[in-house]
Design a protein around this motif. Structure first.
Motif, mmCIF file in Angstrom:
data_model
loop_
_atom_site.group_PDB
_atom_site.id
_atom_site.type_symbol
_atom_site.label_atom_id
_atom_site.label_comp_id
_atom_site.label_asym_id
_atom_site.label_seq_id
_atom_site.Cartn_x
_atom_site.Cartn_y
_atom_site.Cartn_z
ATOM 1 N N GLU A 1 0.845 -1.191 0.000
ATOM 2 C CA GLU A 1 0.000 0.000 0.000
ATOM 3 C C GLU A 1 0.879 1.239 0.000
ATOM 4 N N ASN A 2 0.270 2.414 0.046
ATOM 5 C CA ASN A 2 1.007 3.678 0.034
ATOM 6 C C ASN A 2 1.885 3.808 1.272
ATOM 7 N N GLU A 3 3.016 4.463 1.098
ATOM 8 C CA GLU A 3 3.935 4.703 2.213
ATOM 9 C C GLU A 3 3.347 5.761 3.144
ATOM 10 N N GLN A 4 3.465 5.505 4.460
ATOM 11 C CA GLN A 4 2.921 6.421 5.458
ATOM 12 C C GLN A 4 3.985 6.716 6.513
ATOM 13 N N PRO A 5 3.951 7.908 7.105
ATOM 14 C CA PRO A 5 4.912 8.219 8.164
ATOM 15 C C PRO A 5 4.620 7.402 9.420
ATOM 16 N N VAL A 6 5.671 7.083 10.163
ATOM 17 C CA VAL A 6 5.549 6.301 11.396
ATOM 18 C C VAL A 6 6.147 7.112 12.539
ATOM 19 N N ASN A 7 5.433 7.129 13.656
ATOM 20 C CA ASN A 7 5.932 7.757 14.861
ATOM 21 C C ASN A 7 5.865 6.732 15.984
ATOM 22 N N ALA A 8 7.004 6.381 16.538
ATOM 23 C CA ALA A 8 7.055 5.460 17.680
ATOM 24 C C ALA A 8 6.956 6.302 18.939
ATOM 25 N N ASP A 9 5.753 6.424 19.498
ATOM 26 C CA ASP A 9 5.579 7.290 20.656
ATOM 27 C C ASP A 9 5.654 6.547 21.984
ATOM 28 N N TRP B 1 7.876 -4.238 27.124
ATOM 29 C CA TRP B 1 7.020 -5.291 26.579
ATOM 30 C C TRP B 1 6.085 -4.818 25.491
ATOM 31 N N LEU B 2 6.014 -3.539 25.255
ATOM 32 C CA LEU B 2 5.008 -2.996 24.351
ATOM 33 C C LEU B 2 5.620 -1.882 23.513
ATOM 34 N N ILE B 3 5.224 -1.830 22.232
ATOM 35 C CA ILE B 3 5.649 -0.758 21.341
ATOM 36 C C ILE B 3 4.390 -0.090 20.805
ATOM 37 N N GLY B 4 4.311 1.230 20.938
ATOM 38 C CA GLY B 4 3.179 1.990 20.422
ATOM 39 C C GLY B 4 3.599 2.763 19.189
ATOM 40 N N LEU B 5 2.929 2.505 18.081
ATOM 41 C CA LEU B 5 3.235 3.174 16.818
ATOM 42 C C LEU B 5 2.016 3.915 16.296
ATOM 43 N N ARG B 6 2.262 5.010 15.641
ATOM 44 C CA ARG B 6 1.236 5.675 14.846
ATOM 45 C C ARG B 6 1.692 5.529 13.399
ATOM 46 N N VAL B 7 0.919 4.781 12.638
ATOM 47 C CA VAL B 7 1.211 4.558 11.222
ATOM 48 C C VAL B 7 0.174 5.351 10.445
ATOM 49 N N GLY B 8 0.593 6.516 9.945
ATOM 50 C CA GLY B 8 -0.371 7.421 9.326
ATOM 51 C C GLY B 8 -1.398 7.809 10.378
ATOM 52 N N PRO B 9 -2.684 7.651 10.084
ATOM 53 C CA PRO B 9 -3.714 8.002 11.064
ATOM 54 C C PRO B 9 -4.036 6.872 12.046
ATOM 55 N N GLN B 10 -3.478 5.698 11.847
ATOM 56 C CA GLN B 10 -3.810 4.534 12.669
ATOM 57 C C GLN B 10 -2.929 4.423 13.901
ATOM 58 N N ARG B 11 -3.508 3.917 14.970
ATOM 59 C CA ARG B 11 -2.789 3.607 16.201
ATOM 60 C C ARG B 11 -2.545 2.120 16.214
ATOM 61 N N LEU B 12 -1.315 1.707 16.480
ATOM 62 C CA LEU B 12 -0.950 0.296 16.456
ATOM 63 C C LEU B 12 -0.135 -0.035 17.694
ATOM 64 N N TRP B 13 -0.585 -1.035 18.450
ATOM 65 C CA TRP B 13 0.148 -1.528 19.617
ATOM 66 C C TRP B 13 0.731 -2.876 19.269
ATOM 67 N N LEU B 14 2.028 -3.056 19.486
ATOM 68 C CA LEU B 14 2.693 -4.322 19.201
ATOM 69 C C LEU B 14 3.092 -4.981 20.515
ATOM 70 N N TRP B 15 2.528 -6.143 20.758
ATOM 71 C CA TRP B 15 2.843 -6.942 21.933
ATOM 72 C C TRP B 15 3.983 -7.886 21.579
ATOM 73 N N PRO B 16 4.668 -8.461 22.572
ATOM 74 C CA PRO B 16 5.800 -9.367 22.284
ATOM 75 C C PRO B 16 5.432 -10.539 21.385
ATOM 76 N N ASP B 17 4.205 -11.031 21.484
ATOM 77 C CA ASP B 17 3.839 -12.190 20.665
ATOM 78 C C ASP B 17 3.256 -11.805 19.306
ATOM 79 N N SER B 18 3.263 -10.505 18.967
ATOM 80 C CA SER B 18 2.681 -10.090 17.693
ATOM 81 C C SER B 18 3.676 -10.131 16.543
ATOM 82 N N LEU B 19 4.945 -10.393 16.835
ATOM 83 C CA LEU B 19 5.937 -10.544 15.780
ATOM 84 C C LEU B 19 7.099 -11.373 16.313
ATOM 85 N N PRO B 20 7.862 -11.991 15.413
ATOM 86 C CA PRO B 20 9.007 -12.813 15.851
ATOM 87 C C PRO B 20 10.027 -11.975 16.622
ATOM 88 N N ALA B 21 10.789 -12.631 17.488
ATOM 89 C CA ALA B 21 11.744 -11.938 18.359
ATOM 90 C C ALA B 21 12.765 -11.127 17.561
#
Length: 92
Positions: A44-52, A57-77
Motif C-alpha cells: 500500500e502507500n507509504e505512510q509516516p511512522v511515529n514510535a511514541d 514489553w510494548l511498542i506503540g506506533l502511529r502509522v499514518g492516522p492509525q494507532r498500532l500496539w505491538l505486543w511481544p507475541d505479535s511478531l518474531p523476536a
C-alpha cells in the motif's frame, strides 16, 4: 448500561478495522515510514511512522492516522529487536 453498550460498539468497531497483513518499516535519516503488505502481496502507500511508546514489553506506533500496539507475541523476536533498534533515539 448505556455506556457499556456504547463501549462495546466502539471496541467491536476498532477490532473490525484492525489492519491485516505485514508492516514493512524503513528508516531514512531520522524519519520512519511504513507500508502495509496485504495478504495478497501488494504494497500500500507509504505512510509516516511515529514510535511514541517503546517500553520493555510494548511498542506503540502511529502509522499514518492509525494507532498500532505491538505486543511481544505479535511478531518474531528478531523482528521485534530490529524494530526496537529502528525506534531507538540516542540519549533516551
Amino acid at each position: 448500561m448505556l455506556s457499556a453498550l456504547v463501549a462495546l460498539l466502539l471496541l467491536s468497531r476498532e477490532y473490525r478495522y484492525q489492519p491485516t497483513g505485514g508492516l514493512r518499516v524503513v528508516k531514512s535519516d531520522y524519519q520512519l515510514s511504513a507500508q502495509w503488505l496485504s495478504e495478497e502481496g501488494e504494497l500500500e502507500n507509504e505512510q509516516p511512522v511515529n514510535a511514541d511508546y517503546v517500553g520493555p514489553w510494548l511498542i506503540g506506533l502511529r502509522v499514518g492516522p492509525q494507532r498500532l500496539w505491538l505486543w511481544p507475541d505479535s511478531l518474531p523476536a528478531h523482528s521485534q529487536r530490529a524494530l526496537r533498534r529502528l525506534c531507538h533515539r540516542p540519549g533516551r
